[in-house]
Design an enzyme around this catalytic site. Structure first.
Site, PDB file in Angstrom:
ATOM      1  N   GLU A  48      -6.057   5.899   0.742  1.00  0.00           N
ATOM      2  CA  GLU A  48      -4.721   5.966   0.149  1.00  0.00           C
ATOM      3  C   GLU A  48      -4.547   7.294  -0.597  1.00  0.00           C
ATOM      4  O   GLU A  48      -5.433   7.728  -1.334  1.00  0.00           O
ATOM      5  CB  GLU A  48      -4.553   4.786  -0.819  1.00  0.00           C
ATOM      6  CG  GLU A  48      -3.205   4.662  -1.480  1.00  0.00           C
ATOM      7  CD  GLU A  48      -3.092   3.403  -2.331  1.00  0.00           C
ATOM      8  OE1 GLU A  48      -1.989   3.121  -2.820  1.00  0.00           O
ATOM      9  OE2 GLU A  48      -4.120   2.700  -2.510  1.00  0.00           O
ATOM     10  N   LYS A 117       4.509   2.302   1.076  1.00  0.00           N
ATOM     11  CA  LYS A 117       3.899   1.096   0.500  1.00  0.00           C
ATOM     12  C   LYS A 117       4.979   0.171  -0.062  1.00  0.00           C
ATOM     13  O   LYS A 117       5.800   0.569  -0.900  1.00  0.00           O
ATOM     14  CB  LYS A 117       2.924   1.512  -0.600  1.00  0.00           C
ATOM     15  CG  LYS A 117       2.066   0.394  -1.162  1.00  0.00           C
ATOM     16  CD  LYS A 117       1.075   0.974  -2.170  1.00  0.00           C
ATOM     17  CE  LYS A 117       0.102  -0.057  -2.691  1.00  0.00           C
ATOM     18  NZ  LYS A 117      -0.866   0.559  -3.658  1.00  0.00           N
ATOM     19  N   CYS A 151      -3.261  -0.443   1.124  1.00  0.00           N
ATOM     20  CA  CYS A 151      -3.971  -1.085   0.017  1.00  0.00           C
ATOM     21  C   CYS A 151      -3.453  -2.503  -0.283  1.00  0.00           C
ATOM     22  O   CYS A 151      -3.694  -3.429   0.474  1.00  0.00           O
ATOM     23  CB  CYS A 151      -3.905  -0.186  -1.220  1.00  0.00           C
ATOM     24  SG  CYS A 151      -5.128  -0.575  -2.497  1.00  0.00           S
TER      25      CYS A 151
END
Length: 270
Positions: A48, A117, A151
């Protein structure tokens, strides 16, 4: 294609980086991309915010660039020079908004997909980023449909199942998982791959960044939940093959996707 032939060779870069230093991140990417290409990999996946660092605090906005900015253009050139597709992460600026974004570029350097994200992790994410609004982002690499999450996204079964239903075969999940949350990597990620019957590449850092102590443990998990490769706590480049026959075998053995009952799940969308 014979069942024994790999559909795609994937490299997972469990690495380190100087926080906020995009020049360092790009130099490291160049070295690792060449090593992965030399190992025969078709696709390299990093952690990430791999090119800038993740835990930047108020510096996140300063590090953010449009995807076609200097960081993105240099990453694309690295892909083309090494002849390998890349998944890399960076803070993305779009007008006044900043997103935590991963981008997939082809082995010729052409942009294939970008994902923002969607599930933001606590104040660390919410103070720096806006949430993305697109659930499934995919592109093909050598005929394999590659999907993108980041994530914390993978900790929501709905996000992974949405990819499975959309045909994702390899789900790339760059992450910045820190201690003490090792169970996400060792227990939850294999379950996500097994229950949605896809390959899942979970790629972490293994150093410290501010108060965060990243735990490594990157892995490629097969569609039956078995670990194809698993890193330890240190810097490592993992290389492994994805076989389409494994996808078919897992889905034939247990019909999770076919036996779903969407008519019963309406409350999940509330």
């Amino acid at each position: 294609m014979r069942p024994t032939e790999p559909a795609l060779r994937v490299a997972l870069d469990q690495g380190t980086g100087r926080s906020g230093d995009a020049a360092d991140g790009l130099a490291r990417l160049e070295r690792v991309a060449r090593a992965a290409a030399d190992a025969g990999a078709d696709l390299l996946i990093g952690p990430e915010c791999s090119l800038t660092g993740y835990n930047l605090g108020p510096r996140t906005a300063e590090a953010a660039e449009p995807l076609d900015g200097p960081i993105g253009r240099r990453a694309a050139r690295i892909a083309a020079e090494a002849g390998i597709a890349l998944v890399h992460g960076q803070p993305e600026r779009d007008g006044e908004a900043v997103y935590n974004t991963v981008r997939l570029v082809g082995a010729d350097g052409a942009p294939l997909a970008a994902y923002r994200k969607a599930h933001l992790f606590g104040d660390l994410d919410r103070d720096a980023f806006r949430p993305g609004r697109e659930a499934v982002v995919q592109a093909e690499v050598r005929g394999v449909r590659v999907g993108l999450l980041i994530c914390y996204d993978v900790e929501f079964p709905e996000a992974v199942r949405a990819h499975a239903l959309a045909g994702t075969e390899l789900l790339a999940v760059p992450t910045a998982l820190m201690h003490p949350h090792t169970g996400v990597a060792t227990a939850l990620v294999p379950v996500r791959a097994m229950e949605s019957q896809l390959y899942l590449a979970y790629v972490n850092r293994c150093d410290t960044e501010g108060a965060l102590d990243y735990c490594g443990l990157s892995t490629l998990v097969a569609p039956d939940g078995t670990e194809v490769v698993r890193a330890g706590a240190g810097e490592e480049l993992l290389v492994a093959d994805l076989h389409r026959s494994a996808l078919e075998a897992a889905r034939d053995a247990t019909a999770y996707l076919r036996d779903r009952r969407p008519d019963l799940y309406g409350s999940l969308a509330v």
